[in-house]
Design a protein around this motif. Structure first.
Motif, mmCIF file in Angstrom:
data_model
loop_
_atom_site.group_PDB
_atom_site.id
_atom_site.type_symbol
_atom_site.label_atom_id
_atom_site.label_comp_id
_atom_site.label_asym_id
_atom_site.label_seq_id
_atom_site.Cartn_x
_atom_site.Cartn_y
_atom_site.Cartn_z
ATOM 1 N N UNK A 77 68.897 104.466 0.363
ATOM 2 C CA UNK A 77 67.599 105.183 0.399
ATOM 3 C C UNK A 77 67.907 106.351 -0.356
ATOM 4 N N UNK A 78 69.123 107.200 -0.327
ATOM 5 C CA UNK A 78 69.107 108.197 -1.304
ATOM 6 C C UNK A 78 68.974 107.839 -2.575
ATOM 7 N N UNK A 79 69.638 106.918 -3.018
ATOM 8 C CA UNK A 79 69.296 106.455 -4.688
ATOM 9 C C UNK A 79 68.068 105.867 -4.841
ATOM 10 N N UNK A 80 67.298 105.130 -4.006
ATOM 11 C CA UNK A 80 65.840 104.757 -4.334
ATOM 12 C C UNK A 80 64.935 106.205 -4.322
ATOM 13 N N UNK A 81 65.075 107.036 -3.403
ATOM 14 C CA UNK A 81 64.429 108.287 -3.455
ATOM 15 C C UNK A 81 64.385 108.916 -4.648
ATOM 16 N N UNK A 125 83.189 117.234 -15.350
ATOM 17 C CA UNK A 125 82.546 117.096 -13.888
ATOM 18 C C UNK A 125 81.788 115.749 -13.808
ATOM 19 N N UNK A 126 81.871 115.177 -12.701
ATOM 20 C CA UNK A 126 80.953 113.910 -12.528
ATOM 21 C C UNK A 126 79.613 114.225 -12.165
ATOM 22 N N UNK A 127 78.687 113.690 -12.792
ATOM 23 C CA UNK A 127 77.198 114.084 -12.504
ATOM 24 C C UNK A 127 76.452 113.416 -11.188
ATOM 25 N N UNK A 128 75.709 114.024 -10.817
ATOM 26 C CA UNK A 128 75.122 113.615 -9.616
ATOM 27 C C UNK A 128 74.322 112.426 -9.534
ATOM 28 N N UNK A 129 73.570 112.191 -10.617
ATOM 29 C CA UNK A 129 72.719 111.162 -10.820
ATOM 30 C C UNK A 129 73.496 109.756 -11.043
ATOM 31 N N UNK A 130 74.710 109.987 -11.601
ATOM 32 C CA UNK A 130 75.436 108.729 -11.942
ATOM 33 C C UNK A 130 76.380 108.539 -10.683
ATOM 34 N N UNK A 131 76.749 109.386 -10.094
ATOM 35 C CA UNK A 131 77.527 109.268 -8.529
ATOM 36 C C UNK A 131 76.634 108.802 -7.421
ATOM 37 N N UNK A 132 75.378 109.043 -7.450
ATOM 38 C CA UNK A 132 74.363 108.406 -6.509
ATOM 39 C C UNK A 132 74.054 106.950 -6.754
ATOM 40 N N UNK A 133 73.788 106.807 -8.157
ATOM 41 C CA UNK A 133 73.553 105.352 -8.456
ATOM 42 C C UNK A 133 74.688 104.574 -8.291
ATOM 43 N N UNK A 134 75.832 104.844 -8.776
ATOM 44 C CA UNK A 134 76.952 103.912 -8.676
ATOM 45 C C UNK A 134 77.696 103.862 -7.271
ATOM 46 N N UNK A 135 77.404 104.941 -6.509
ATOM 47 C CA UNK A 135 77.754 105.089 -5.121
ATOM 48 C C UNK A 135 77.259 104.208 -4.150
#
Length: 355
Positions: A77-81, A125-135
């Motif tokens: 849900x986090x990634x979709x939002x 540093x790891x990006x948030x957008x990339x971390x959420x998408x891959x996570x």
């Protein structure tokens, strides 16, 4: 170190000049004689792409390790939002006071702790957008392994690892034999290169999205057409809403809207029927998820494949891009160096007297 800048060719000059004169950032991997003169810098797209794939392999293991208690529903849900407001840029972490982000505080906090641990081992540093998408993919993969093993109640025993004739489950969802059996049924969710990829290189947001972009999400709507139009506006095929519907909200409004729609309900019922056997429903969910992360809103076309690339001159290999991982044996991490360098191969920033 190179962080998203262009990988440009440089004229030949003594190595020390890179540091003292031009100030160009790079590392060298291996031992070189004093005064060794570097050739022109030229890093291919193939090298940058390979570095990214190597980095993803490293990342998925760490995310899996650092987020053992993350819930699949929250991560998806986090990634979709995040992508749902128009860009998978990590802005969702700054929008927790908005209705569509209700209940996401815990998963955001878990990702924040994960990012701190990752960043401690990285030069970029790891990006948030990339971390959420891959996570989202990593967390789904782990949850589905638990279900297939029978650790999490989901399937009838006959449809678990043991029930399908693979022998007794040894208790380790990371066991290679178990993972091999899992991957046969959940190929698209594989965390190797054979799975549906989640690419890196998104630009992070530094502030919450606009109210207009927030209004894209048809939260609580009972009209399936609104959900279809939402996905289409993001550059996502509208049918992807069906396998992802259960992750859109916490009150079931999206699922109810789809069930009430004659066109979409048939697809929903097929998923429900297939959910009894491992890998069928999950295949559609992961395909829809990775398609969403690769959509226009997922920043496809804007991904910077040099974001996590470090320019490196590698002994016996030449100029290359390497992942931004501190104190790592490149020879073990990167098979491209296999046979070209004996023993361990570490990288360092050149000193003022050369490499």
């Amino acid at each position: 170190l190179l962080a998203g800048a262009a990988l440009l060719a440089a004229a030949p000059r003594p190595a020390a000049a890179y540091v003292n004169g031009a100030g160009e950032d790079y590392v060298v991997c291996g031992d070189f004689l004093k005064g060794y003169e570097l050739p022109p810098r030229a890093i291919s797209k193939q090298s940058a792409d390979y570095s990214n794939r190597t980095f993803v392999r490293w990342l998925v293991g760490r995310i899996d390790k650092y987020m053992p208690d993350a819930k699949l529903e929250d991560a998806m849900r986090l990634s979709l939002m995040d992508v749902g407001t128009g860009a998978a840029d990590g802005s969702i972490r700054l929008e927790l006071d908005r209705p569509y982000a209700t209940g996401l505080e815990s998963i955001v906090a878990q990702y924040e702790e994960c990012k701190k641990k990752l960043d401690a081992d990285l030069t970029i540093p790891m990006g948030y957008g990339d971390l959420y998408a891959l996570g989202g993919k990593v967390i789904a993969n782990r949850e589905w392994r638990k279900q297939f093993a029978g650790i999490e109640p989901h399937f009838d025993q006959k449809n678990t690892f043991t029930g399908l004739g693979n022998g007794p489950f040894g208790g380790d969802i990371d066991d290679p034999d178990f993972v091999a059996a899992f991957t046969k049924l959940y190929a698209v969710a594989s965390l190797t290169s054979t799975g549906s990829p989640v690419l890196l290189g998104r630009k992070d947001a530094t502030e919450a999205c606009s109210e207009a972009d927030a209004a894209r999400i048809p939260l609580g709507s009972d009209d399936a057409e609104e959900y279809k139009k939402w996905f289409q506006s993001l550059g996502i095929k509208f049918l992807a809403i069906v396998p992802l519907a259960k992750y859109v909200d916490t009150d079931g409004a999206c699922v109810a809207a789809i069930r009430a729609n004659d066109q979409l309900n048939g697809f929903w019922e097929r998923n429900e029927k297939d959910s009894a056997f491992p890998g069928l429903e999950e295949k559609r969910q992961m395909s829809a998820y990775t398609d969403s992360m690769a959509s226009r809103a997922g920043q496809t076309g804007k991904l910077d494949n040099t974001k996590y690339g470090v320019a490196a001159f590698v002994k016996n290999l030449g100029w290359s891009a390497i992942p931004p991982i501190k104190d790592v044996d490149i020879n073990a991490l990167n098979p491209m160096t296999a046979g070209k360098f004996e023993g361990e191969l570490y990288c360092h920033v050149p000193g003022p007297d050369g490499i």
